[in-house]
Design an enzyme around this catalytic site. Structure first.
Site, PDB file in Angstrom:
ATOM      1  N   ASP A  51      20.168  41.504  29.813  1.00  0.00           N
ATOM      2  CA  ASP A  51      18.854  41.755  30.413  1.00  0.00           C
ATOM      3  C   ASP A  51      18.449  43.192  30.115  1.00  0.00           C
ATOM      4  O   ASP A  51      19.225  44.118  30.346  1.00  0.00           O
ATOM      5  CB  ASP A  51      18.960  41.522  31.926  1.00  0.00           C
ATOM      6  CG  ASP A  51      17.696  41.915  32.647  1.00  0.00           C
ATOM      7  OD1 ASP A  51      16.604  41.849  32.033  1.00  0.00           O
ATOM      8  OD2 ASP A  51      17.790  42.293  33.840  1.00  0.00           O
ATOM      9  N   ASN A  53      15.183  44.474  31.135  1.00  0.00           N
ATOM     10  CA  ASN A  53      14.117  45.004  32.003  1.00  0.00           C
ATOM     11  C   ASN A  53      14.429  44.897  33.498  1.00  0.00           C
ATOM     12  O   ASN A  53      13.546  45.054  34.334  1.00  0.00           O
ATOM     13  CB  ASN A  53      12.774  44.340  31.676  1.00  0.00           C
ATOM     14  CG  ASN A  53      12.798  42.848  31.988  1.00  0.00           C
ATOM     15  OD1 ASN A  53      13.856  42.294  32.279  1.00  0.00           O
ATOM     16  ND2 ASN A  53      11.645  42.213  31.948  1.00  0.00           N
ATOM     17  N   ASP A  55      15.090  42.459  35.479  1.00  0.00           N
ATOM     18  CA  ASP A  55      14.692  41.331  36.329  1.00  0.00           C
ATOM     19  C   ASP A  55      15.844  40.352  36.559  1.00  0.00           C
ATOM     20  O   ASP A  55      15.686  39.315  37.190  1.00  0.00           O
ATOM     21  CB  ASP A  55      13.457  40.601  35.768  1.00  0.00           C
ATOM     22  CG  ASP A  55      13.726  39.923  34.427  1.00  0.00           C
ATOM     23  OD1 ASP A  55      14.866  40.068  33.898  1.00  0.00           O
ATOM     24  OD2 ASP A  55      12.819  39.268  33.904  1.00  0.00           O
ATOM     25  N   ASP A  59      17.180  38.449  28.072  1.00  0.00           N
ATOM     26  CA  ASP A  59      15.928  38.327  27.317  1.00  0.00           C
ATOM     27  C   ASP A  59      16.172  38.528  25.822  1.00  0.00           C
ATOM     28  O   ASP A  59      17.274  38.896  25.402  1.00  0.00           O
ATOM     29  CB  ASP A  59      14.874  39.294  27.874  1.00  0.00           C
ATOM     30  CG  ASP A  59      15.464  40.659  28.224  1.00  0.00           C
ATOM     31  OD1 ASP A  59      16.098  41.255  27.336  1.00  0.00           O
ATOM     32  OD2 ASP A  59      15.327  41.105  29.390  1.00  0.00           O
ATOM     33  N   ASP A 128      16.906  25.330  19.454  1.00  0.00           N
ATOM     34  CA  ASP A 128      17.163  24.105  20.203  1.00  0.00           C
ATOM     35  C   ASP A 128      15.841  23.339  20.305  1.00  0.00           C
ATOM     36  O   ASP A 128      14.830  23.900  20.716  1.00  0.00           O
ATOM     37  CB  ASP A 128      17.657  24.493  21.608  1.00  0.00           C
ATOM     38  CG  ASP A 128      18.639  23.498  22.185  1.00  0.00           C
ATOM     39  OD1 ASP A 128      18.395  22.294  22.042  1.00  0.00           O
ATOM     40  OD2 ASP A 128      19.635  23.929  22.797  1.00  0.00           O
ATOM     41  N   ASP A 230      18.308  18.218  20.874  1.00  0.00           N
ATOM     42  CA  ASP A 230      18.811  17.966  22.222  1.00  0.00           C
ATOM     43  C   ASP A 230      18.635  16.499  22.627  1.00  0.00           C
ATOM     44  O   ASP A 230      17.524  15.968  22.545  1.00  0.00           O
ATOM     45  CB  ASP A 230      18.030  18.857  23.196  1.00  0.00           C
ATOM     46  CG  ASP A 230      18.466  18.662  24.624  1.00  0.00           C
ATOM     47  OD1 ASP A 230      19.579  19.096  24.955  1.00  0.00           O
ATOM     48  OD2 ASP A 230      17.699  18.065  25.411  1.00  0.00           O
ATOM     49  N   GLU A 284      22.908  16.639  19.129  1.00  0.00           N
ATOM     50  CA  GLU A 284      23.805  16.556  20.267  1.00  0.00           C
ATOM     51  C   GLU A 284      24.222  15.092  20.389  1.00  0.00           C
ATOM     52  O   GLU A 284      23.377  14.211  20.514  1.00  0.00           O
ATOM     53  CB  GLU A 284      23.088  16.988  21.540  1.00  0.00           C
ATOM     54  CG  GLU A 284      24.010  16.952  22.740  1.00  0.00           C
ATOM     55  CD  GLU A 284      23.271  17.089  24.061  1.00  0.00           C
ATOM     56  OE1 GLU A 284      22.107  16.711  24.139  1.00  0.00           O
ATOM     57  OE2 GLU A 284      23.913  17.559  25.010  1.00  0.00           O
ATOM     58  N   HIS A 350      27.056  25.297  26.943  1.00  0.00           N
ATOM     59  CA  HIS A 350      26.358  25.550  28.211  1.00  0.00           C
ATOM     60  C   HIS A 350      26.410  24.354  29.163  1.00  0.00           C
ATOM     61  O   HIS A 350      25.941  24.460  30.293  1.00  0.00           O
ATOM     62  CB  HIS A 350      24.901  25.899  27.910  1.00  0.00           C
ATOM     63  CG  HIS A 350      24.169  24.746  27.312  1.00  0.00           C
ATOM     64  ND1 HIS A 350      24.456  24.258  26.048  1.00  0.00           N
ATOM     65  CD2 HIS A 350      23.203  23.936  27.812  1.00  0.00           C
ATOM     66  CE1 HIS A 350      23.684  23.215  25.807  1.00  0.00           C
ATOM     67  NE2 HIS A 350      22.914  22.997  26.850  1.00  0.00           N
ATOM     68  N   ASP A 351      26.936  23.235  28.712  1.00  0.00           N
ATOM     69  CA  ASP A 351      27.066  22.060  29.578  1.00  0.00           C
ATOM     70  C   ASP A 351      28.491  21.888  30.085  1.00  0.00           C
ATOM     71  O   ASP A 351      28.837  20.838  30.644  1.00  0.00           O
ATOM     72  CB  ASP A 351      26.644  20.790  28.821  1.00  0.00           C
ATOM     73  CG  ASP A 351      25.156  20.780  28.513  1.00  0.00           C
ATOM     74  OD1 ASP A 351      24.379  21.373  29.294  1.00  0.00           O
ATOM     75  OD2 ASP A 351      24.767  20.190  27.491  1.00  0.00           O
TER      76      ASP A 351
END
Ligand code: GLC
Ligand code: CA
Length: 578
Positions: A51, A53, A55, A59, A128, A230, A284, A350-351
């Site tokens: 990150d 910034n 938040d 990013d 993706d 995907d 996938e 990520h799954d």
């Protein structure tokens, strides 16, 4: 059984489950060389990488900032999880504008900078593509919903209520597991295989298909180097929506996957997009069996370059799996693709929960050795390796006790469903803590400063409390770190095409602790020895390795004598025997 299965974590992971057996072939083969076969792919979950910034959300600028780090890993391409505009029901897998960048991640200018900076460093970018479904906030859906006569009506699957309730379809993320959502505005149901906010697109409609090819062309024109499709195996559907066939109750994924039409769509996509650019394509899921998988990726079919199968990664969905079975699965897949087609090799994304926590041993004594061993495995198999951010450090799962500690829709909605169905919630929470996707999404651990150097603000998902011990800065300084071992492995693979193209032969299939195989190509031969156990383990090899050169080891020198070897706990070694 079905209930546990469904409510567990994430069913798509079984999308590629495959039961066929193929005969082992001993024929040698030389595959046509190709950049995407030789590439090592590094997957980034953009929300969690860096990150800039404050938040609390990673990013694109953060990725740009870390491109030197990524280049130094020795990888060739980055696969980015979706970065398009999205209301974030499923963290970007619900796209509201396929041509715009999610404001949390930055702007199109940031994207252009990222791509240019990547290309400058010789890194390729894989996007993706989430086109089995869109977000319900996509303009198409808003229009489609607005009236039965909208020109966008046919972009989605609608079922007029006067025909009665449509036949049951299972939804992966729905709190009731129901894939039909009633919408009073036009008195009709729409289909969503995932959450209610992820309506399925109607691929039977040529207009919709053209829209998608135009979108892909937009990104290809920008210069991206590949696409990951995907959940695309679900795209083709029998739109008469007949009763859910018997025999599939426990395996609706097999019913959803690879329906008639899918190959036609892929051929069309190939013609309209892939054939016009130097882009790679990967799906996938690899179908229901080897035949499906070949029909997706064999070169003469002009569909895709690669698919990735879930059978291997699924072995550690729950605690406890046998190494003998693990070897069998990877060997079967390799053998089925030894002559034709090409595999993807991965054990995390990520799954999934974290690599070392699922397949290795994340206790302090063995975390480093077993993380190195797993990276050695992924980077020494035939096929294109996909390495997930943080696994190069051996990042681990954390302990989540309460449901409010989870962010993922699969966990939150799955919990609701389990509760409503009176499941054993203690067991449910235990399983969730083992396999939740949130484990694999915690922020990248850059250094020992507050929030692991990921953000100056409050991270969207908590940083793993072990970041002071596991982080990039520490590991860069330590020549024996998991990170430096990862770099040695990528370099070894780069220098040795044998590790990319070489024939794979499994040794001692029934050894309960050691995974041993050779890779052979053009007169060279490598031996890979992996001790998947916390005990020293010995093995008798079919060859004398007295003179073999040890190329890499994650711990010590290998103890060997002629044909006998003894590996220390989680030791992994590669030797050059020819
Ligand atoms: C794929 C993605 C997963 C997402 C789902 C719905 O399986 O990998 O993260 O939730 O599709 O798009
Ligand atoms: Ca940010």
């Amino acid at each position: 059984m079905m209930k546990n299965y469904i409510t567990s974590i994430f069913l798509l992971l079984v999308l590629g489950q495959c039961t066929q057996h193929a005969e082992t072939t001993q024929k040698s083969m030389i595959k046509k060389e190709n950049w995407w076969k030789e590439s090592i792919i590094y997957q980034i979950y953009p929300r969690s990488f860096k990150d800039t910034n404050g938040d609390g959300i990673g990013d694109l600028k953060g990725i740009v900032e870390q491109l030197d780090y990524i280049q130094n890993l020795g990888v060739d391409a980055i696969w980015l999880n979706p970065i398009y505009s999205s209301p974030n029901e499923d963290n970007g897998y619900d796209v509201s504008d396929y041509r715009a960048i999610q404001p949390d991640f930055g702007s199109m200018d940031d994207f252009d900078t990222l791509l240019a900076e990547m290309h400058k460093r010789g890194l390729k970018l894989i996007m993706d593509v989430v086109v089995n479904h869109s977000s319900d906030e996509h303009e198409w859906f808003k229009q489609s919903r607005s009236s039965r006569t909208s020109p966008f009506r046919q972009y989605y699957h609608w079922w007029p209520a006067e025909k009665g309730k449509p036949n049951y379809r299972y939804s992966l993320f729905d709190t009731k597991g129901d894939a039909w959502k009633y919408d009073s505005l036009t008195d009709a149901y729409y289909l969503h295989y995932f959450s209610q906010k992820q309506p399925d697109l109607n691929w039977e409609n040529p207009k919709l298909r053209q829209e998608i090819y135009d979108i892909m062309t937009f990104w290809a024109e920008k210069g991206v180097d590949g696409f990951r499709l995907d959940a695309f195996q679900f795209a083709a559907k029998d739109t008469t929506f007949p009763a859910f066939p018997t025999g599939f109750e426990k395996n609706f994924i097999d019913y959803y996957a690879m329906q008639e039409g899918l190959h036609l769509y892929l051929k069309e996509m190939h013609k309209e997009v892939f054939s016009k650019y130097d882009v790679m394509s990967v799906a996938e899921g690899a179908g229901r069996n080897f035949k499906d998988a070949h029909e997706l990726v064999d070169e003469d079919r002009n569909e895709l370059n690669m698919a990735y199968a879930f059978e291997g990664v699924d072995l550690a969905k729950y605690e406890g799996y046998s190494l003998v079975n693990f070897k069998k699965v990877f060997s079967r897949w390799d053998s089925a693709f030894s002559e034709k087609g090409w595999l993807s090799i991965f054990l995390a994304n990520h799954d999934q929960a974290r690599l070392v926590s699922r397949f290795g041993n994340d206790s302090p004594a063995y975390r480093e050795a077993s993380a190195k061993l797993l990276n050695t495995f992924i980077l020494s198999m035939r096929g294109t390796p996909y390495c997930y951010y943080g696994d190069e450090l051996g990042m681990t799962n954390q302990t989540f006790k309460r449901i409010d500690q989870y962010q993922d829709i699969a966990a939150r909605n799955g919990y609701q469903k389990a509760l409503a169905e009176g499941e054993d919630m203690e067991l449910y929470m235990k399983k969730l803590n083992f396999g939740s996707r949130d484990h694999g999404r915690s922020p990248m651990q850059w250094n020992a400063s507050a929030q692991a150097g990921f953000t100056n603000g409050k991270p969207w998902l908590p940083v793993n409390p072990n970041f002071k011990k596991i982080n990039v800065q520490l590991q860069e300084k330590d020549p024996n770190s998991v990170l430096n071992h990862f770099k040695k492995m990528t370099a070894l693979r780069k220098e040795n095409p044998t590790l990319v193209y070489g024939r794979y032969t499994l040794l001692s299939p029934d050894h309960p602790a050691i995974y041993a195989y050779t890779r052979s190509w053009e007169g060279t031969q490598f031996l890979v020895l992996l001790n998947f156990s916390d005990q020293a383990s010995s093995l008798n090899l079919p060859m004398d390795i007295s003179d073999a050169q040890q190329l890499i080891s994650n711990t010590d020198q290998l103890v060997r004598n002629g044909t006998a070897v003894t590996l220390s706990p989680y030791q992994s070694v590669i030797l050059k025997i020819k």
